[in-house]
Design an enzyme around this catalytic site. Structure first.
Site: not given
Ligand code: B12
Ligand code: SF4
Ligand code: SF4
Length: 308
Positions: A132, A186, A189, A192, A196, A212, A239, A242, A246
């Site tokens: 992480d 997905c 669907c 999520c 949100c 978020c 939170c 989402c 799912c």
């Molecule tokens: C920063 C971070 C956050 C931030 C930003 C969220 C995010 N989505 O990145 C915040 C604080 C909001 C957050 C929240 C949560 N997080 Co967090 N977070 C991280 C962290 C430290 C980095 C993630 C990252 O690099 N983000 C940068 C952005 C650019 O990445 P991304 O959002 O995934 O974006 C990608 C997509 O958008 C995609 N994309 C963009 N455009 C397009 C277009 C198309 C067509 C496609 C296909 C894709 C695509 O490309 C981007 C780059 O890969 C990781 C740990 C790690 N080192 O990886 C944990 C991690 C992602 N988090 C985790 C968790 C559990 C959560 C939460 C569920 C916690 C909670 N219950 O509150 C929430 C979920 C929120 C959500 N829906 O994402 C887990 C996820 C586990 C899993 N099963 O995936 C991780 C991996 C930690 C871990 N080591 O277990 N998190």
């Molecule tokens: S709720 Fe789950 S299956 Fe539906 S769009 Fe979101 S990630 Fe995909």
């Molecule tokens: S963790 Fe909650 S606020 Fe963040 S993207 Fe998912 S549903 Fe939205």
């Protein structure tokens, strides 16, 4: 000296024995597809005040720049889905991942054991363990290694085990057999995105981190923005919305990691108990918990925000 195939099998079998849900392996190389996406995410300020996301851009996209001579990224999943949840439906909600001991400690220990096993069984292998906190795109590696696909909510998920697990990795200088990605299920669907509470999933597969609830309640150090009043759906730390909605999480099975079990009193706490929480109670129920990250002041700030 074992063959590459035998080494790969040895590592995967040991990972299972250590309690990981699954293990997948990829060649350590530049993440070409992710590079423009990460850049655009940062340019749009979707990281809000998480300044650490701006650091080490090149290393984040290329593990060979992070770990010298690295050849393989071994991705591992650890289940945290609990068997029980908070009893009072009115109580401010705590994300499931934060019920027990801070996952960083739990996973670091398991990774150390896996690394020691590799060095004993396979030989002089060098590498580093990540969970992480480091500049590694955990989800992208796990997806590349076939452990799931990245859903529209941007979490990694699979048909078999949903998404309630952590992702960690070992990056090592050992050549191994590599896995291939699986298909995105997905489909049409949008559960999520529709559910949100803060509309943080701004496009399918794109979360604006700065919108978020998880960001607001855990990462944001300042006051919570008043424009979000009434929109937190009663979440005080993280939170799960989402993921809860799912369809693939209907098949989630409870974890069997004793360290992830909550303090016996935590799930019984009522709305009133949370609103009156003292520093002493906080210290007791969240001893060694990831909730310590917000400190007592952060958690009470969040509880207050939900109340007003
Ligand atoms: C920063 C971070 C956050 C931030 C930003 C969220 C995010 N989505 O990145 C915040 C604080 C909001 C957050 C929240 C949560 N997080 Co967090 N977070 C991280 C962290 C430290 C980095 C993630 C990252 O690099 N983000 C940068 C952005 C650019 O990445 P991304 O959002 O995934 O974006 C990608 C997509 O958008 C995609 N994309 C963009 N455009 C397009 C277009 C198309 C067509 C496609 C296909 C894709 C695509 O490309 C981007 C780059 O890969 C990781 C740990 C790690 N080192 O990886 C944990 C991690 C992602 N988090 C985790 C968790 C559990 C959560 C939460 C569920 C916690 C909670 N219950 O509150 C929430 C979920 C929120 C959500 N829906 O994402 C887990 C996820 C586990 C899993 N099963 O995936 C991780 C991996 C930690 C871990 N080591 O277990 N998190
Ligand atoms: S709720 Fe789950 S299956 Fe539906 S769009 Fe979101 S990630 Fe995909
Ligand atoms: S963790 Fe909650 S606020 Fe963040 S993207 Fe998912 S549903 Fe939205």
């Amino acid at each position: 000296m074992h063959s590459k195939r035998a080494n790969t099998q040895l590592i995967k079998t040991e990972a299972k024995r250590l309690g990981f849900l699954s293990c997948g392996i990829s060649k350590a190389e530049f993440l070409e597809k992710e590079a423009p996406r990460l850049e655009s995410w940062l340019n749009k300020n979707m990281h809000g005040e998480m300044q650490y996301m701006e650091n080490h851009f090149d290393k984040r996209l290329d593990p060979t720049k992070l770990v010298e001579d690295s050849k393989s990224v071994i991705s591992l999943l650890l289940n945290y889905f609990p068997s029980e949840t908070q009893k009072d439906p009115e109580a401010p909600k705590l994300s499931k991942y934060a019920f027990g001991t801070d996952y960083h400690f739990v996973i670091k220990d398991k990774l150390k054991n896996l690394m020691a096993f590799i060095q004993e069984e396979i030989g002089e292998v060098h590498g580093r363990a990540f969970v992480d906190s480091a500049p590694v795109l955990d989800k992208a590696w796990a997806a590349k290694s076939g452990l799931g696909w990245i859903g529209k909510h941007t979490n990694l998920l699979s048909q078999q085990v949903g998404s309630f697990y952590f992702i960690a990795e070992l990056i090592v200088d050992l050549d191994l057999n590599y896995d291939t990605p699986i298909t995105d299920h997905c489909g049409s669907c949008t559960a999520c995105i529709d559910a949100c509470p803060t509309d943080a999933i701004v496009d399918p597969y794109v979360v604006d981190g700065s919108k978020c609830i998880s960001y607001f309640t855990i990462e944001l150090k300042d006051n919570l923005p008043s424009t979000y009043k009434g929109k937190f759906d009663n979440w005080m730390f993280g939170c799960d919305v989402c993921q809860d909605v799912c369809p693939w999480n209907r098949f989630s099975k409870s974890h069997n990691e004793p360290l992830f079990n909550p303090h016996p009193e935590l799930l019984d706490m009522t709305k009133k108990d949370w609103e009156e929480i003292t520093q002493v109670v906080f210290g007791t129920i969240f001893k060694k918990s990831a909730v310590k990250r917000t400190k007592f002041s952060g958690l009470t700030r969040n509880i207050q925000f939900l109340k007003e």
